[in-house]
Design a protein around this motif. Structure first.
Motif, PDB file in Angstrom:
ATOM      1  N   ASP A 180       5.015  -0.043  -1.496  1.00 54.80           N
ATOM      2  CA  ASP A 180       5.197  -0.402  -2.905  1.00 54.80           C
ATOM      3  C   ASP A 180       5.474  -1.901  -3.060  1.00 54.80           C
ATOM      4  O   ASP A 180       6.036  -2.521  -2.156  1.00 54.80           O
ATOM      5  CB  ASP A 180       6.386   0.393  -3.456  1.00 54.80           C
ATOM      6  N   ASP A 181       5.091  -2.456  -4.201  1.00 47.61           N
ATOM      7  CA  ASP A 181       5.382  -3.863  -4.531  1.00 47.61           C
ATOM      8  C   ASP A 181       4.900  -4.799  -3.442  1.00 47.61           C
ATOM      9  O   ASP A 181       5.562  -5.802  -3.132  1.00 47.61           O
ATOM     10  CB  ASP A 181       6.897  -4.079  -4.742  1.00 47.61           C
ATOM     11  N   GLU A 237      -1.078  -2.582  -9.163  1.00 51.93           N
ATOM     12  CA  GLU A 237      -0.049  -2.166 -10.122  1.00 51.93           C
ATOM     13  C   GLU A 237      -0.082  -3.068 -11.343  1.00 51.93           C
ATOM     14  O   GLU A 237      -0.480  -4.228 -11.241  1.00 51.93           O
ATOM     15  CB  GLU A 237       1.352  -2.324  -9.512  1.00 51.93           C
TER      16      GLU A 237
HETATM   17 MG    MG Z   1       5.750  -1.018  -7.534  1.00 52.77          MG
END
Ligand code: MG
Ligand code: C2E
Ligand code: MG
Ligand code: MG
Length: 281
Positions: A180-181, A237
């Motif tokens: 994530d990220d 995202e």
């Molecule tokens: Mg994220």
């Protein structure tokens, strides 16, 4: 008089300091109680395959349904939960709720799509995700292929042996891992390669730079080719504009997520999308 003033100043700061601690303690107690009473709801944000414009999956995002304050966003209580250890029971609760929801969707019939669950470093390092997930999948009779786990780069940076063991346990269960990220942390190419991760989710800060000059595009192109070389898929995202989407379509980015498609939705509204054929124009 100067001495008195000084004393007064000291007391002022001091009482402010204690007020801060008191309010943090109040929040901590309220959070512990909220976990016991299950005051949490999951919202779900769709992910779309860039090539086909079809639904590919969704991300589960927790909200505290506070009886007086309404929905409190995760950024306001997850950090506290992480500091205090409450993330362990809260993390278990999130996993249970997602599995229960998947079971409900399965009973309703039709196609059900995979859900990714965010987990914190602390949950991961104690081997708790795989064990709690395994018991929930069994209890709710849900296929492990419907569950994915999102882990940030910093969460992967803990004790490598423990992290590796937990990733192996999840792989064994048939659960895919998303980073994530991606781009905001410091994970190395060799770490990504070593850990056998499945998906890179590029942070929305980089998506936001798409369309405003060549640099953002160059960065994305580099990440996508790196991910492909490692056998990983790429999700962008925070896609908010059609311009970003059009660029991502030329960049071989597998999936997109963001307000352009939809904000996170309540479960009932999410499942209405299972029957929708094509998303975006
Ligand atoms: Mg994220
Ligand atoms: P995240 O996992 O990176 O989730 C994406 C966040 O970006 C979500 O915020 C989502 O609502 C928001 N977002 C989605 N599309 C867009 C967009 O197009 N533009 C913008 N500006 N934002 C967008 P949310 O739901 O407030 O969650 C914030 C963070 O809280 C998450 O970031 C995740 O790190 C954490 N979190 C959420 N749920 C959980 C959970 O169940 N467990 C744990 N440990 N952390 C969670
Ligand atoms: Mg996430
Ligand atoms: Mg985030």
């Amino acid at each position: 008089a100067a001495k008195e003033e000084k004393k007064g100043t000291y007391r002022f700061y001091s009482s402010q300091y204690y007020e801060k601690i008191r309010s943090r303690l109040r929040l901590e107690q309220a959070l512990a109680l909220a976990i016991r009473n299950d005051e949490f709801v999951m919202h779900y944000q769709p992910r779309i395959a860039t090539r086909t414009n079809k639904l590919a999956g969704m991300e589960a995002l927790v909200r505290w349904a506070h009886p007086e304050q309404g929905f409190i966003p995760p950024n306001e209580f997850i950090p506290l939960a992480e500091r205090t250890g409450l993330i362990l029971p809260l993390g278990d609760l999130v996993i249970s709720k997602v599995c229960a929801q998947l079971a409900l969707w399965q009973r309703e019939g039709g196609t059900v799509f995979p859900v990714s669950i965010n987990v914190s470093a602390r949950q991961f390092s104690e081997g708790r995700v795989s064990s709690h997930l395994a018991s929930c999948l069994a209890r709710y009779q849900v296929s492990s292929h419907l569950i994915e786990v999102e882990l940030t780069e910093s969460a992967m940076m803990g004790d490598l042996k423990t992290v590796q063991r937990e990733i192996d346990a999840l792989n064994q269960l048939g659960v895919k891992i998303h980073v994530d990220d991606f781009g905001t942390g410091y994970s190395s190419l060799s770490l990504l390669n070593q850990l056998k991760l499945d998906v890179l989710k590029i942070d929305r800060a980089f998506t936001a730079q798409l369309g405003s000059g060549r640099e953002g595009e160059i960065f994305f192109r580099a990440i996508v080719s790196m991910a492909k070389a490692l056998g990983m898929q790429v999700v962008a995202e925070g896609v908010e504009t059609k311009e970003q989407l059009a660029l991502l379509q030329t960049l071989d980015c597998d999936e997109i997520q963001g307000y352009l498609i939809s904000a996170p939705l309540q479960a009932e509204r999410m499942s209405a999308l299972f029957r929708q054929d094509i998303f975006v124009m």
